[in-house]
Design an enzyme around this catalytic site. Sequence first.
Site, PDB file in Angstrom:
ATOM      1  N   SER A   1       0.838  -1.197   0.000  1.00  0.00           N
ATOM      2  CA  SER A   1       0.000   0.000   0.000  1.00  0.00           C
ATOM      3  C   SER A   1       0.868   1.240   0.000  1.00  0.00           C
ATOM      4  CB  SER A   1      -0.910   0.017   1.230  1.00  0.00           C
ATOM      5  OG  SER A   1      -0.158   0.338   2.400  1.00  0.00           O
ATOM      6  N   ASP A   2       0.306   2.349  -0.485  1.00  0.00           N
ATOM      7  CA  ASP A   2       0.913   3.630  -0.182  1.00  0.00           C
ATOM      8  C   ASP A   2       0.762   3.847   1.319  1.00  0.00           C
ATOM      9  OD1 ASP A   2       2.096   6.114  -0.351  1.00  0.00           O
ATOM     10  OD2 ASP A   2       0.878   6.781  -2.035  1.00  0.00           O
ATOM     11  N   TRP A   3       1.535   4.769   1.853  1.00  0.00           N
ATOM     12  CA  TRP A   3       1.576   4.951   3.302  1.00  0.00           C
ATOM     13  C   TRP A   3       0.201   5.419   3.808  1.00  0.00           C
ATOM     14  CZ3 TRP A   3       5.262   2.539   1.615  1.00  0.00           C
ATOM     15  CH2 TRP A   3       6.435   2.258   2.311  1.00  0.00           C
ATOM     16  N   PHE A   4      -0.402   4.596   4.684  1.00  0.00           N
ATOM     17  CA  PHE A   4      -1.758   4.789   5.208  1.00  0.00           C
ATOM     18  C   PHE A   4      -2.822   4.631   4.121  1.00  0.00           C
ATOM     19  CE2 PHE A   4       1.121   7.443   7.810  1.00  0.00           C
ATOM     20  CZ  PHE A   4       1.009   6.775   9.017  1.00  0.00           C
ATOM     21  N   GLY A   5      -2.472   3.938   3.037  1.00  0.00           N
ATOM     22  CA  GLY A   5      -3.414   3.722   1.940  1.00  0.00           C
ATOM     23  C   GLY A   5      -4.082   2.366   1.967  1.00  0.00           C
TER      24      GLY A   5
END
Length: 855
Positions: free
Chosen positions: A239-243
């Site tokens: 994932s993208d960060w916090f995605g």
Amino acid sequence: MPSLDEPPTNGHSWEPASFDVEFVLKRLTLDEKISLLAGEDFWHTVPVPRLGIPSIRLSDGPNGIRGTRFFGSVPSACLPCGTAIGATFDQELARDIGHLLADEARAKGAHVVLGPTINIQRAPLGGRGFESFSEDPLLSGIIAGNYCKGLQEKGITATLKHFVCNDMEHERMAVNSIVTDRALREIYLLPFMIAIREGRPGGIMTAYNKVNDLHASEHPELLQSILREEWGWDGLVMSDWFGTYSTSEAINAGLDLEMPGPSRWRGSALTHAVTANKVPLRKLDERVRAVLKVVKTAISSGIPQNAPETLLNREQDRRLLRKAGAESIVLLKNDDSNLPFKKTSKIAVIGPNSNIATYCGGGSASLNAYEAITPLDGITAQAAGEVIWTQGIYGHQKLPLIGNKLRTQDGRTGFSLKIYNDPPASESRRLLEERHETDSMVFFLDYKHPELETIWYADAKGTFIPEESGVYDFGLCLQGTGRLYIDGQLLVSNFENQRPGPSFLGAGTMEETGSQELVAGQEYEILVQWGCAKTSKLKAPGTVDFGHGGFRVSGCKRLDLKEGIEDAVKVARDVDQVVLFAGLSGEWESEGEDRETMVLPPHTDELIARVLEANPNTVVVIQSGTPVSMPWITQAKAVLHAWYGGNETGNAIADVIFGDVNPSGKLPLTFPRRLKDNPAHLNYRSEGGRCLYGEDVYVGYRYYDEAEIEPLFPFGHGLSYTTFSISNVRLTTRSSNSEISCTVDVTNTGARGGAVALQLYISPRAKPNPTIPKRPLQELKAFNKVRDLAVGESRTVSITFNSVRDTSYWDETAGMWCSRAGEYSARVALSSRDDKAVEAVFQVSETRWWGGLAP
């Protein structure tokens, strides 16, 4: 194979040859498997020492390896931005860039690089547009594929991002990108498809946004049906960060690794989902297997876990950075051969970007460079005659950072930074840590201290000694709360009634300012008292609070606009050679917020027009990662577009200004005359939580061609200090594999040696009918950088394309690629609007449908 019931004998990890993924997978407990599917912290995966599974390190990014810290980071090599690399049209250089990044990754102890970024610049205003290579999917994919090759040839895992349609910043975590299957395939997925085919990257990062109603990180069609099954890709999806936005849905869809850690969605929640049969064990093992494969690659790289971060900064790297910067520069205009300049003549250097190093855009792509050469420094270092400098006007969005203008009590450049758990008013306040800093953009995103509590505070203090008397403006921008004092008197309060702004990746405030009359040579104590993000009531919708927050302290002498412009005009009149530096910066182009306009910073156009009027021989150098408007373009004889050029920005620009490097950059995206001319003008923001990709496949030059709109500068445009001609086009077909070799003779017809990027466009000659979809008039399908062509030299150059793959469109009815039988033309040109292009016709004898990465 030794037993894995005991820790490995070396205390760290198994030897590369002995790490058998399937063997290890069978011996993991359920809790251990789940622990591997999320980060341990912001940059590391979770180790399992019992089974010899080390923690591996991930690091940004697209144009340089930051390491593990935003705050207090170890300096790094900063490459030119993505659009600059795209402008080189140079596959070999992209591979060399990958090699450099791999060496930088080793120096920072990183096993996985979070790059390249290959989203499509479907409009000029994207906040992260500078990170991507091009508006064209083929150029993006080929450059990215070679970038990945360079990284992975040296044992470092590359990560393509952001998969897919993360093409704007507005409500990026919530917006639903609504796009047709055809546009998704032909424009937005195609660069990923090409990069995977060419470079076989080991990682892919999902986008924040939704794609046709599902978040990309929990989209089974994208992650499973297309990526893994159709394309046969078997790497790690993170994932993208916090995605990450779900537990069962994301796991079942194919998201292997949630970042960063500690996990929000896995842990006990995933254990419960497995127990309840919402996540089959088979699916869980697929996710774990992908993580273990990347761990095995990391072990093979020889980079130990938790390696110290070091400086590289080699002379050979500086040469490559300078070469990349110079070869990315695009000569947009050069009437009367105004360039190159003579080194022996007197030269005036003017403008808001002249005495600052605008070397990278903002957000996660930014980093702490080894050094950053300003244009003024670059010009001064090479000039043999007198150099006169004047500011003219400022071009900053916020006031300039003041950290390196301060002094500590012991006389060092910078300021002291003290960390506390207690607020300033506390009588029992105890110091946790004192640091010396020079960068007053303090982002505590990944700051750690063993005694740090949930709510904490920091004081920054330094002495400011103005060089000139006058009114000075000071600013305080932050995520958190804070106040700025001068000599104990409150000057700026950013505490109550905070205004949301684009700072700190969209989670911060607007800059609040105050002014004070200062006397030259007098000492003034600057104190900022700051509280962490949790002390603030401000919460911008659609954003993530990255870490603890931070603060930005700024200030400068107030500049009288009229006086500044008049001074620039006066200086310009008194010299033969003028170079004016203007443009944007990481403030204007940054992750977290899109631009609102193509216009340059306030009063910049006025400055340029006035200086051009005073001295028509002025060369205008623009720095930006995406297009800007140029209302003065007809006045200007010579214009260079210099992007964000990395560490060697100033030297690279000077190399081109003085002719040590003959420019060969080509625009990787169209520059429209007006914002309203761009194809996404009516569909470039989140409206009611969705964004309609209404231009369909007509992105960039495809739209300008179809709509017969004359751009300011077309895709692929770029002049040289010499001239080139292309002739004698011929096609040779290799019937066994559908490959066609397009051969041309290219001749240097000018007075200087140089390089040129040949571009091959394919056009269908059949008119559309009810059974054949309408198609763009032409599409880039191959390119070739011809280097070191001497004066008068002719060289025979071949450009290869595939007659099936490169004539195909996505057939939405069949759900496959279709190469339609018929006649096509192959044009070899110096830009998408080159009226001297050479053309040959070829025949596709039968209609073919195909899938996968290639026919």
